[in-house]
Design an enzyme around this catalytic site. Structure first.
Site, PDB file in Angstrom:
ATOM      1  N   ASP A  31       1.114  -1.007  -0.017  1.00 22.46           N
ATOM      2  CA  ASP A  31       0.023   0.074   0.054  1.00 22.46           C
ATOM      3  C   ASP A  31       1.017   1.154   0.030  1.00 22.46           C
ATOM      4  O   ASP A  31       2.137   0.899   0.706  1.00 22.46           O
ATOM      5  CB  ASP A  31      -1.339  -0.141   1.690  1.00 22.46           C
ATOM      6  CG  ASP A  31      -2.031   1.067   1.110  1.00 22.46           C
ATOM      7  OD1 ASP A  31      -2.214   1.425  -0.270  1.00 22.46           O
ATOM      8  OD2 ASP A  31      -2.319   1.316   2.243  1.00 22.46           O
ATOM      9  N   GLY A  32       0.621   2.284  -0.387  1.00 24.15           N
ATOM     10  CA  GLY A  32       1.164   3.627  -0.759  1.00 24.15           C
ATOM     11  C   GLY A  32       1.867   4.082  -1.815  1.00 24.15           C
ATOM     12  O   GLY A  32       1.945   4.963  -1.749  1.00 24.15           O
ATOM     13  N   GLY A  34      -0.086   4.757  -4.636  1.00 23.61           N
ATOM     14  CA  GLY A  34      -0.906   6.962  -4.476  1.00 23.61           C
ATOM     15  C   GLY A  34      -0.035   7.867  -4.103  1.00 23.61           C
ATOM     16  O   GLY A  34       0.284   8.651  -4.145  1.00 23.61           O
ATOM     17  N   TRP A  36       2.358   8.155  -2.353  1.00 24.04           N
ATOM     18  CA  TRP A  36       4.319   8.165  -2.715  1.00 24.04           C
ATOM     19  C   TRP A  36       4.282   8.527  -4.026  1.00 24.04           C
ATOM     20  O   TRP A  36       4.908   9.548  -4.177  1.00 24.04           O
ATOM     21  CB  TRP A  36       4.827   6.943  -3.252  1.00 24.04           C
ATOM     22  CG  TRP A  36       6.457   6.599  -3.123  1.00 24.04           C
ATOM     23  CD1 TRP A  36       7.289   6.471  -2.143  1.00 24.04           C
ATOM     24  CD2 TRP A  36       6.919   6.344  -4.522  1.00 24.04           C
ATOM     25  NE1 TRP A  36       8.778   6.230  -2.896  1.00 24.04           N
ATOM     26  CE2 TRP A  36       8.724   6.614  -3.750  1.00 24.04           C
ATOM     27  CE3 TRP A  36       6.309   6.948  -6.072  1.00 24.04           C
ATOM     28  CZ2 TRP A  36       9.734   6.796  -4.936  1.00 24.04           C
ATOM     29  CZ3 TRP A  36       8.140   6.362  -6.842  1.00 24.04           C
ATOM     30  CH2 TRP A  36       9.195   7.046  -6.573  1.00 24.04           C
ATOM     31  N   HIS A  48       3.339   3.104  -8.728  1.00 22.46           N
ATOM     32  CA  HIS A  48       2.439   1.758  -9.185  1.00 22.46           C
ATOM     33  C   HIS A  48       3.803   1.157 -10.165  1.00 22.46           C
ATOM     34  O   HIS A  48       3.953  -0.016  -9.318  1.00 22.46           O
ATOM     35  CB  HIS A  48       1.507   1.576 -10.064  1.00 22.46           C
ATOM     36  CG  HIS A  48       0.090   1.763  -9.008  1.00 22.46           C
ATOM     37  ND1 HIS A  48      -0.433   1.550  -8.207  1.00 22.46           N
ATOM     38  CD2 HIS A  48      -1.394   2.260 -10.095  1.00 22.46           C
ATOM     39  CE1 HIS A  48      -1.430   2.006  -7.655  1.00 22.46           C
ATOM     40  NE2 HIS A  48      -2.002   2.501  -8.671  1.00 22.46           N
ATOM     41  N   ARG A  82     -11.667   1.721  -9.411  1.00 16.75           N
ATOM     42  CA  ARG A  82     -10.978   2.969  -9.467  1.00 16.75           C
ATOM     43  C   ARG A  82     -10.990   3.529 -10.827  1.00 16.75           C
ATOM     44  O   ARG A  82     -11.812   3.514 -11.277  1.00 16.75           O
ATOM     45  CB  ARG A  82      -9.110   2.591  -9.350  1.00 16.75           C
ATOM     46  CG  ARG A  82      -9.053   2.204  -7.390  1.00 16.75           C
ATOM     47  CD  ARG A  82      -7.296   2.163  -7.751  1.00 16.75           C
ATOM     48  NE  ARG A  82      -7.437   1.923  -6.390  1.00 16.75           N
ATOM     49  CZ  ARG A  82      -5.996   1.885  -5.693  1.00 16.75           C
ATOM     50  NH1 ARG A  82      -5.024   2.132  -6.159  1.00 16.75           N
ATOM     51  NH2 ARG A  82      -5.808   1.665  -4.484  1.00 16.75           N
ATOM     52  N   LEU A 142      10.497 -21.095  -4.465  1.00 13.36           N
ATOM     53  CA  LEU A 142       9.567 -20.106  -4.150  1.00 13.36           C
ATOM     54  C   LEU A 142       8.441 -19.835  -4.301  1.00 13.36           C
ATOM     55  O   LEU A 142       8.356 -20.549  -6.034  1.00 13.36           O
ATOM     56  CB  LEU A 142      10.085 -18.562  -3.737  1.00 13.36           C
ATOM     57  CG  LEU A 142       8.933 -17.832  -3.692  1.00 13.36           C
ATOM     58  CD1 LEU A 142       8.852 -17.412  -2.332  1.00 13.36           C
ATOM     59  CD2 LEU A 142       9.914 -15.672  -3.651  1.00 13.36           C
ATOM     60  N   SER A 207      -8.088  -5.313   5.258  1.00 17.08           N
ATOM     61  CA  SER A 207      -8.747  -4.243   3.263  1.00 17.08           C
ATOM     62  C   SER A 207      -8.846  -5.578   2.632  1.00 17.08           C
ATOM     63  O   SER A 207      -8.841  -5.750   1.888  1.00 17.08           O
ATOM     64  CB  SER A 207      -7.790  -3.991   2.707  1.00 17.08           C
ATOM     65  OG  SER A 207      -7.415  -2.395   2.964  1.00 17.08           O
TER      66      SER A 207
HETATM   67  C1  FPP Z   1      -1.731  -0.075  -3.464  1.00 22.52           C
HETATM   68  O1  FPP Z   1      -1.437   1.559  -3.385  1.00 22.52           O
HETATM   69  C2  FPP Z   1      -1.008  -0.750  -4.955  1.00 22.52           C
HETATM   70  C3  FPP Z   1      -2.085  -1.195  -5.258  1.00 22.52           C
HETATM   71  C4  FPP Z   1      -3.425  -1.335  -5.351  1.00 22.52           C
HETATM   72  C5  FPP Z   1      -0.948  -1.987  -6.720  1.00 22.52           C
HETATM   73  C6  FPP Z   1      -0.182  -2.897  -6.141  1.00 22.52           C
HETATM   74  C7  FPP Z   1       0.438  -2.964  -7.681  1.00 22.52           C
HETATM   75  C8  FPP Z   1       2.334  -3.185  -7.231  1.00 22.52           C
HETATM   76  C9  FPP Z   1       2.988  -3.345  -6.843  1.00 22.52           C
HETATM   77  C10 FPP Z   1       2.592  -2.940  -9.501  1.00 22.52           C
HETATM   78  C11 FPP Z   1       2.812  -4.276  -9.811  1.00 22.52           C
HETATM   79  C12 FPP Z   1       3.286  -5.596  -9.222  1.00 22.52           C
HETATM   80  C13 FPP Z   1       3.019  -6.701  -9.679  1.00 22.52           C
HETATM   81  C14 FPP Z   1       2.927  -7.817  -8.768  1.00 22.52           C
HETATM   82  C15 FPP Z   1       4.086  -6.982 -10.774  1.00 22.52           C
HETATM   83  P1  FPP Z   1      -2.400   2.570  -3.613  1.00 22.52           P
HETATM   84  O2  FPP Z   1      -2.471   2.484  -5.250  1.00 22.52           O
HETATM   85  O3  FPP Z   1      -3.580   1.775  -2.458  1.00 22.52           O
HETATM   86  O4  FPP Z   1      -1.983   3.601  -2.460  1.00 22.52           O
HETATM   87  P2  FPP Z   1      -2.672   4.824  -1.852  1.00 22.52           P
HETATM   88  O5  FPP Z   1      -3.029   3.926  -0.957  1.00 22.52           O
HETATM   89  O6  FPP Z   1      -0.989   5.955  -1.687  1.00 22.52           O
HETATM   90  O7  FPP Z   1      -3.572   5.176  -2.419  1.00 22.52           O
END
Ligand code: FPP
Length: 260
Positions: A31-32, A34, A36, A48, A82, A142, A207
């Site tokens: 998480d985080g 967005g 970042w 992402h 989203r 793994l 969540s």
């Molecule tokens: C949450 O951050 C992140 C996600 C919903 C997506 C995770 C995806 C990746 C790390 C990219 C690719 C993944 C793989 C497995 C190749 P958020 O968007 O909810 O952040 P925020 O809470 O700060 O808005």
């Protein structure tokens, strides 16, 4: 191993990990991304894209240490709501990353698996995923489990439907339904429950992730945003886990006889 100025040896974070007390399964709520991106004055998708490096790092660290299962919450059922541009960009990023990383997974003996309603993914994402799952299926190191279009309530509802159908067809008696039978009907049927669940970005919630499976899981929540989650941060989480006393409802004295 490092040395301080007075030549005392200082163990690196990795060296502080007890290799005989590793969790067999680590699950992560990434998480985080967005926030970042916002902190860097960029659009959410930039976060992402930068999150992929952290995915690579924790996968590599888990494979190196000998952890058996790593489950990453990559896309939840709720994430479909989203903005459409973000959903499309995330799907594109998934396809790109899987295609690009399959050979690295092979080199590191990593087997790719998924949990979730993967039928709902766009056709290209599904095809690339299936190809990578097939390609890596004989790897014995793994198991990297991507939770995609996943939510725990969806998974439990799906299991209940299948159990109810068996009861209706007379294949199963309601009295024969046990905790193990329910677990056997979840997406994670062949995967042990996680011993450690990590969540980045400081949010104190689950969540809709692995609700059944985390009954006795140790939780580790860090304020670090996912793109900043390095191998060292992962080692920190493992060390904290190893310092916890897991009691499974028993008393401390029962777990450690003779210490009262
Ligand atoms: C949450 O951050 C992140 C996600 C919903 C997506 C995770 C995806 C990746 C790390 C990219 C690719 C993944 C793989 C497995 C190749 P958020 O968007 O909810 O952040 P925020 O809470 O700060 O808005």
């Amino acid at each position: 191993m490092l040395f301080s100025r007075d030549f005392h040896c200082i163990l690196t974070r990795k060296e502080q990990i007890n290799i005989n007390k590793l969790p067999a399964h680590v699950a992560i709520i990434m998480d985080g991304n967005g926030r970042w991106a916002k902190a860097h004055g960029e659009q959410r998708i930039f976060g992402h894209h930068n999150g992929v490096k952290a995915v690579r790092d924790v996968t590599e660290a888990s494979a190196e240490l000998g952890i058996n299962f790593l489950t990453l919450y990559a896309f939840s059922t709720e994430n479909w709501n989203r903005p459409v541009d973000e959903v499309n960009a995330l799907m594109e990023l998934l396809v790109h990353t899987i295609t690009q990383e399959t050979e690295t997974l092979m080199k590191n003996n990593v087997r790719l698996l998924t949990i979730g309603d993967t039928d709902s993914l766009p056709p290209r994402t599904k095809e690339e995923l299936q190809a990578a799952i097939k390609h890596t299926s004989q790897n014995s190191g793994l198991s990297l489990v991507l939770a995609l279009s996943y939510s725990s309530r969806w998974e439990i509802t799906d299991a209940v439907k299948r159990l109810a159908t068996k009861v209706k067809l007379g294949e199963l008696q309601p009295d024969s339904i046990t905790e193990q039978l329910i677990a056997d009907h979840l997406n994670t049927a062949k995967i042990p429950d996680p011993e450690l669940l990590i969540r980045t970005s400081g949010e104190q919630r689950i969540s809709n992730f692995l609700l059944w499976q985390i009954a006795y899981t140790e939780l580790y929540i860090t304020d670090v945003l996912w793109p900043d989650f390095t191998k060292d941060e992962f080692y920190k989480a493992l060390i904290t886990y190893q310092q916890r006393e897991r009691r499974f409802g028993l008393t401390s004295e029962q777990i450690n006889p003779g210490t009262a």
